[in-house]
Scaffold this motif. Structure first.
Motif, PDB file in Angstrom:
ATOM      1  N   GLU A 258      -2.917   3.807  -4.632  1.00  0.00           N
ATOM      2  CA  GLU A 258      -2.660   2.366  -4.526  1.00  0.00           C
ATOM      3  C   GLU A 258      -1.891   2.033  -3.253  1.00  0.00           C
ATOM      4  O   GLU A 258      -2.140   1.004  -2.611  1.00  0.00           O
ATOM      5  CB  GLU A 258      -1.907   1.889  -5.765  1.00  0.00           C
ATOM      6  CG  GLU A 258      -2.774   1.905  -7.025  1.00  0.00           C
ATOM      7  CD  GLU A 258      -1.984   1.827  -8.318  1.00  0.00           C
ATOM      8  OE1 GLU A 258      -2.603   1.564  -9.365  1.00  0.00           O
ATOM      9  OE2 GLU A 258      -0.744   2.055  -8.284  1.00  0.00           O
ATOM     10  N   ILE A 259      -0.957   2.899  -2.879  1.00  0.00           N
ATOM     11  CA  ILE A 259      -0.198   2.682  -1.647  1.00  0.00           C
ATOM     12  C   ILE A 259      -1.116   2.759  -0.433  1.00  0.00           C
ATOM     13  O   ILE A 259      -1.071   1.903   0.460  1.00  0.00           O
ATOM     14  CB  ILE A 259       0.951   3.705  -1.540  1.00  0.00           C
ATOM     15  CG1 ILE A 259       2.028   3.409  -2.587  1.00  0.00           C
ATOM     16  CG2 ILE A 259       1.563   3.689  -0.135  1.00  0.00           C
ATOM     17  CD1 ILE A 259       3.099   4.473  -2.697  1.00  0.00           C
ATOM     18  N   VAL A 260      -1.956   3.780  -0.398  1.00  0.00           N
ATOM     19  CA  VAL A 260      -2.885   3.917   0.728  1.00  0.00           C
ATOM     20  C   VAL A 260      -3.809   2.711   0.803  1.00  0.00           C
ATOM     21  O   VAL A 260      -4.052   2.150   1.893  1.00  0.00           O
ATOM     22  CB  VAL A 260      -3.694   5.228   0.617  1.00  0.00           C
ATOM     23  CG1 VAL A 260      -4.778   5.284   1.685  1.00  0.00           C
ATOM     24  CG2 VAL A 260      -2.768   6.436   0.728  1.00  0.00           C
ATOM     25  N   ALA A 261      -4.328   2.284  -0.338  1.00  0.00           N
ATOM     26  CA  ALA A 261      -5.231   1.134  -0.356  1.00  0.00           C
ATOM     27  C   ALA A 261      -4.523  -0.138   0.103  1.00  0.00           C
ATOM     28  O   ALA A 261      -5.122  -0.983   0.789  1.00  0.00           O
ATOM     29  CB  ALA A 261      -5.804   0.944  -1.760  1.00  0.00           C
ATOM     30  N   PHE A 262      -3.262  -0.280  -0.258  1.00  0.00           N
ATOM     31  CA  PHE A 262      -2.461  -1.445   0.135  1.00  0.00           C
ATOM     32  C   PHE A 262      -2.348  -1.521   1.661  1.00  0.00           C
ATOM     33  O   PHE A 262      -2.649  -2.547   2.280  1.00  0.00           O
ATOM     34  CB  PHE A 262      -1.078  -1.349  -0.512  1.00  0.00           C
ATOM     35  CG  PHE A 262      -0.113  -2.416  -0.106  1.00  0.00           C
ATOM     36  CD1 PHE A 262      -0.195  -3.689  -0.645  1.00  0.00           C
ATOM     37  CD2 PHE A 262       0.913  -2.148   0.795  1.00  0.00           C
ATOM     38  CE1 PHE A 262       0.721  -4.678  -0.287  1.00  0.00           C
ATOM     39  CE2 PHE A 262       1.822  -3.122   1.154  1.00  0.00           C
ATOM     40  CZ  PHE A 262       1.726  -4.394   0.616  1.00  0.00           C
ATOM     41  N   TYR A 263      -1.932  -0.418   2.278  1.00  0.00           N
ATOM     42  CA  TYR A 263      -1.789  -0.412   3.736  1.00  0.00           C
ATOM     43  C   TYR A 263      -3.143  -0.563   4.431  1.00  0.00           C
ATOM     44  O   TYR A 263      -3.251  -1.240   5.468  1.00  0.00           O
ATOM     45  CB  TYR A 263      -1.095   0.864   4.198  1.00  0.00           C
ATOM     46  CG  TYR A 263       0.405   0.827   4.031  1.00  0.00           C
ATOM     47  CD1 TYR A 263       1.208   0.168   4.964  1.00  0.00           C
ATOM     48  CD2 TYR A 263       1.026   1.443   2.952  1.00  0.00           C
ATOM     49  CE1 TYR A 263       2.590   0.130   4.826  1.00  0.00           C
ATOM     50  CE2 TYR A 263       2.413   1.413   2.802  1.00  0.00           C
ATOM     51  CZ  TYR A 263       3.183   0.754   3.740  1.00  0.00           C
ATOM     52  OH  TYR A 263       4.553   0.706   3.593  1.00  0.00           O
ATOM     53  N   GLN A 264      -4.160   0.054   3.879  1.00  0.00           N
ATOM     54  CA  GLN A 264      -5.487  -0.042   4.493  1.00  0.00           C
ATOM     55  C   GLN A 264      -5.983  -1.481   4.490  1.00  0.00           C
ATOM     56  O   GLN A 264      -6.576  -1.951   5.478  1.00  0.00           O
ATOM     57  CB  GLN A 264      -6.478   0.856   3.754  1.00  0.00           C
ATOM     58  CG  GLN A 264      -7.832   0.980   4.444  1.00  0.00           C
ATOM     59  CD  GLN A 264      -7.755   1.737   5.761  1.00  0.00           C
ATOM     60  OE1 GLN A 264      -7.333   2.884   5.797  1.00  0.00           O
ATOM     61  NE2 GLN A 264      -8.168   1.091   6.851  1.00  0.00           N
ATOM     62  N   ALA A 265      -5.723  -2.196   3.405  1.00  0.00           N
ATOM     63  CA  ALA A 265      -6.173  -3.585   3.319  1.00  0.00           C
ATOM     64  C   ALA A 265      -5.494  -4.461   4.364  1.00  0.00           C
ATOM     65  O   ALA A 265      -6.148  -5.293   5.015  1.00  0.00           O
ATOM     66  CB  ALA A 265      -5.889  -4.133   1.916  1.00  0.00           C
TER      67      ALA A 265
END
Length: 312
Positions: free
Chosen positions: A120-127
């Motif tokens: 979820e953290i990776v997806a947050f920054y990627q977005a």
């Protein structure tokens, strides 16, 4: 993008956001505060971070703050905007506002309180990355976000296109060092302590500085990193000791506070120095007279002249 895409270095504090006693955003006070920081030789500033009370500002207020702060940016004084938020949608709004204002970059923690997992953290920054083209600093802030991102996770985030820096405020120094050695060739790495160890590491070419709090000591805090650049270890250590005086007097080892709240402490210290840092917004409270006296006593111990507090 990578660490060579930006020139950020030295002492870059997260500064306070001035509010009037009634709670209005005080842009005139912000300009005065930032002009003082530039005159003191500070190496940059971060707007709307934890010290800047992002949590009590509306999106339009944060955008207005970014526009005003951007007027002070320059080659030797980068200005970043903190885009902390609970959802990627909100963070993207703030990131686009920073980009529109012409800020040099953004600072972003994982979503606070909700304790997201690794994916979820990776997806947050990627977005957020995918929605803007502005340089991004990943901020590991375990005390506020309840997650402590290890070197492996920070390494994964460092591979995201716009990530150029990491501010690592972990209380686990071994983890801090692991991240530094693993990532410093790819991204700028902030969080070195202002003591003999920090000076030695920096003089050996490790790390890029400290994204600290408030900038209340002005040129002393910038001076530590200038002395490191000059190879003057002795001066750096002496200036670093001054930084430790107020940190030890007001804060805890986990970056918590010993009294009041961090934002009111920093604002009170600046106002005692004659810098119009303003007042805190609810739910935060101003310091009590006894707490104000404690802040003033520390400034006097450091040889800093103080004046009367006013509502100006």
């Amino acid at each position: 993008m990578n660490r060579n895409s930006v020139n950020w270095r030295g002492y870059i504090p997260a500064i306070t956001t001035p509010f009037t006693r009634e709670g209005a955003l005080d842009i005139d006070a912000l300009h005065t505060q930032m002009s003082w920081l530039v005159d003191e030789g500070i190496h940059g500033a971060i707007l709307a971070g934890t010290s800047g009370e992002w949590f009590s500002m509306t999106a339009p207020e944060r955008a207005r703050l970014f526009m005003a702060g951007a007027e002070h940016r320059g080659g030797a004084f980068p200005v970043l905007g903190a885009c902390n938020a609970f959802t990627p949608r909100e963070a993207i709004v703030h990131a686009r506002a920073a980009e529109a204002a012409g800020l040099d970059g953004i600072l972003l923690t994982p979503p606070p309180y909700i304790v997201p997992n690794r994916n979820e953290i990776v997806a947050f920054y990627q977005a957020v990355n995918d929605a803007t083209d502005i340089p991004l600093t990943v901020y590991n802030w375990p005390r506020g976000c309840v997650v402590d991102m290890d070197a492996d996770l920070l390494g994964e985030l460092a591979q995201i296109e716009n990530v150029v820096a990491i501010k690592n405020s972990t209380g686990d120094f071994a983890s801090f060092l692991a991240g530094m050695y693993a990532l410093e060739k790819d991204v700028r790495y902030f969080g070195l302590p202002t003591n003999a160890m920090g000076a030695d590491l920096a003089m050996l070419g490790h790390g890029d500085g400290l994204m600290g709090t408030g900038g209340i000591l002005g040129r002393d805090q910038a001076g530590f990193w200038n002395a490191v650049d000059d190879g003057d270890r002795e001066t750096a250590i002496e200036l670093g000791k001054r930084d430790r005086v107020y940190m030890d007097a007001w804060f805890r080892s986990d970056y918590g506070v010993q009294f009041g709240n961090q934002q009111a402490i920093i604002k009170t210290a600046l106002r005692l120095r004659g810098i119009p840092a303003g007042f805190v917004r609810a739910p935060l409270l101003e310091l009590t007279p006894e707490e104000i006296a404690r802040v003033e006593a520390t400034l006097l111990e450091l040889g800093i002249e103080t004046g009367s507090l006013t509502d100006d």
